[in-house]
Design a protein around this motif. Structure first.
Motif, mmCIF file in Angstrom:
data_model
loop_
_atom_site.group_PDB
_atom_site.id
_atom_site.type_symbol
_atom_site.label_atom_id
_atom_site.label_comp_id
_atom_site.label_asym_id
_atom_site.label_seq_id
_atom_site.Cartn_x
_atom_site.Cartn_y
_atom_site.Cartn_z
ATOM 1 N N CYS A 52 -13.061 28.867 14.916
ATOM 2 C CA CYS A 52 -13.934 28.086 15.789
ATOM 3 C C CYS A 52 -13.316 26.703 16.028
ATOM 4 O O CYS A 52 -12.943 26.010 15.073
ATOM 5 C CB CYS A 52 -15.313 27.953 15.146
ATOM 6 S SG CYS A 52 -16.421 26.896 16.102
ATOM 7 N N SER A 53 -13.252 26.314 17.300
ATOM 8 C CA SER A 53 -12.664 25.006 17.611
ATOM 9 C C SER A 53 -13.651 23.878 17.320
ATOM 10 O O SER A 53 -13.282 22.713 17.286
ATOM 11 C CB SER A 53 -12.219 24.961 19.071
ATOM 12 O OG SER A 53 -13.270 25.377 19.914
ATOM 13 N N GLY A 54 -14.945 24.244 17.072
ATOM 14 C CA GLY A 54 -15.943 23.232 16.750
ATOM 15 C C GLY A 54 -16.013 22.942 15.264
ATOM 16 O O GLY A 54 -15.873 21.801 14.837
ATOM 17 N N PHE A 84 -9.871 39.362 24.923
ATOM 18 C CA PHE A 84 -11.288 39.023 24.938
ATOM 19 C C PHE A 84 -11.674 38.271 23.664
ATOM 20 O O PHE A 84 -11.247 38.634 22.573
ATOM 21 C CB PHE A 84 -12.132 40.284 25.099
ATOM 22 C CG PHE A 84 -12.045 40.845 26.491
ATOM 23 C CD1 PHE A 84 -12.937 40.446 27.468
ATOM 24 C CD2 PHE A 84 -11.041 41.737 26.831
ATOM 25 C CE1 PHE A 84 -12.842 40.937 28.759
ATOM 26 C CE2 PHE A 84 -10.938 42.245 28.123
ATOM 27 C CZ PHE A 84 -11.840 41.832 29.087
ATOM 28 N N GLY A 85 -12.466 37.235 23.844
ATOM 29 C CA GLY A 85 -12.797 36.335 22.738
ATOM 30 C C GLY A 85 -14.102 36.656 22.041
ATOM 31 O O GLY A 85 -14.814 37.593 22.399
ATOM 32 N N GLN A 86 -14.398 35.863 21.038
ATOM 33 C CA GLN A 86 -15.677 35.910 20.331
ATOM 34 C C GLN A 86 -16.129 34.477 20.075
ATOM 35 O O GLN A 86 -15.296 33.581 19.984
ATOM 36 C CB GLN A 86 -15.539 36.659 18.990
ATOM 37 C CG GLN A 86 -15.213 38.126 19.163
ATOM 38 C CD GLN A 86 -15.177 38.904 17.860
ATOM 39 O OE1 GLN A 86 -15.512 38.384 16.798
ATOM 40 N NE2 GLN A 86 -14.762 40.155 17.947
ATOM 41 N N THR A 87 -17.456 34.296 19.963
ATOM 42 C CA THR A 87 -17.947 32.943 19.683
ATOM 43 C C THR A 87 -18.364 32.814 18.224
ATOM 44 O O THR A 87 -18.722 33.795 17.574
ATOM 45 C CB THR A 87 -19.169 32.577 20.554
ATOM 46 O OG1 THR A 87 -20.186 33.552 20.328
ATOM 47 C CG2 THR A 87 -18.833 32.524 22.014
ATOM 48 N N CYS A 88 -18.346 31.599 17.745
ATOM 49 C CA CYS A 88 -18.748 31.286 16.373
ATOM 50 C C CYS A 88 -20.264 31.478 16.243
ATOM 51 O O CYS A 88 -21.018 31.097 17.131
ATOM 52 C CB CYS A 88 -18.385 29.835 16.080
ATOM 53 S SG CYS A 88 -18.895 29.263 14.461
ATOM 54 N N ALA A 147 -23.565 40.214 20.433
ATOM 55 C CA ALA A 147 -24.038 39.028 21.154
ATOM 56 C C ALA A 147 -22.958 37.956 21.253
ATOM 57 O O ALA A 147 -23.065 37.050 22.067
ATOM 58 C CB ALA A 147 -25.264 38.461 20.452
ATOM 59 N N ARG A 148 -21.926 38.053 20.397
ATOM 60 C CA ARG A 148 -20.896 37.016 20.378
ATOM 61 C C ARG A 148 -19.537 37.522 20.851
ATOM 62 O O ARG A 148 -18.517 36.874 20.636
ATOM 63 C CB ARG A 148 -20.753 36.441 18.971
ATOM 64 C CG ARG A 148 -22.051 35.883 18.535
ATOM 65 C CD ARG A 148 -22.087 35.226 17.218
ATOM 66 N NE ARG A 148 -23.474 34.908 16.919
ATOM 67 C CZ ARG A 148 -24.144 33.917 17.461
ATOM 68 N NH1 ARG A 148 -23.571 33.124 18.318
ATOM 69 N NH2 ARG A 148 -25.409 33.717 17.148
ATOM 70 N N CYS A 149 -19.550 38.698 21.466
ATOM 71 C CA CYS A 149 -18.297 39.320 21.910
ATOM 72 C C CYS A 149 -18.192 39.240 23.430
ATOM 73 O O CYS A 149 -19.093 39.662 24.148
ATOM 74 C CB CYS A 149 -18.268 40.765 21.432
ATOM 75 S SG CYS A 149 -16.951 41.750 22.149
#
Ligand code: ZN
Ligand code: ZN
Length: 211
Positions: A52-54, A84-88, A147-149
């Motif tokens: 995560c960049s945050g 394809f990314g994923q979110t934290c 939900a994060r994909c």
């Protein structure tokens, strides 16, 4: 990205030394925006790590999707690629982070891509297409977090059920057919267990009625 490009160029130079192939990242690539003459290849279930960049949290995933579009004309080959990314899950409104692959995982993914290019762009019928299974470098806990994909959000993820929210794309149709194939296979396997038991019971019944 340079590593992907360098490794891919090396592999294609080995297979097709007279042709020139290049690989470029493209952020809006989708199975639906395939231009005429282009071929589609999607790899799902690849293993990669995210950061995560945050908040700098790291997590692994074994459900990472890569999408490729390939085209060959006048000895010039082009490949467009999207990771394809994923979110934290800890950060609110986090952005999609790009997956990071080990060199070994990249080798495997690119070997599969090269096989696909030989099949689809050169029409080579490989006697035994040797597609490698994705490399899982560590155990990933819990189900896929749909939900994060990013691939799930676009309906191109290979995880079962994730394509239900989006219109049916060729890639997800393929996934469904593959899933159906697996079902038939398990049916046959069940039959293999049941039949010998039935035969034994029948034999026993014949034996007893004979006495
Ligand atoms: Zn975070
Ligand atoms: Zn997904």
């Amino acid at each position: 990205m340079e590593t992907w490009q360098r490794m891919f160029a090396q592999k294609m130079a080995w297979e097709k030394p007279r042709d020139k192939w290049s690989l470029t990242p493209e952020d809006n690539l989708s199975p639906r925006n395939l231009e005429p003459g282009w071929q589609l290849y999607q790899q799902g279930k690849a293993f990669a790590r995210f950061e995560c960049s945050g908040c700098s949290r790291r997590w692994p995933s074994a459900q990472v999707v890569l999408l490729f579009q390939m085209h060959l004309a006048q000895r010039q080959g082009r490949v467009k690629m999207r990771l394809f990314g994923q979110t934290c899950k800890k950060c609110w409104a986090a952005r999609f982070e790009k997956p990071a692959f080990t060199q070994e995982a990249m080798e495997r993914i690119l070997d599969n891509l090269v096989q696909k290019i030989l099949q689809k762009c050169y029409r080579e019928s490989l006697a035994k297409p040797k597609f490698a299974e994705p490399l899982v470098e560590e155990e990933v806990e819990g189900p896929h977090d749909t939900a994060r994909c990013e691939a799930c959000a676009l309906g191109v993820c290979s995880v079962k059920g994730s394509s239900a929210r989006a219109p049916l794309a060729p890639a997800s149709l393929h996934g469904r057919l593959a899933g159906r194939g697996a079902d038939t296979e398990s049916c046959w396997r069940l039959l293999c267990y049941v039949l010998p038991v039935l035969a034994a019971l029948l034999g026993l019944a014949v034996h007893w009625s004979g006495q």
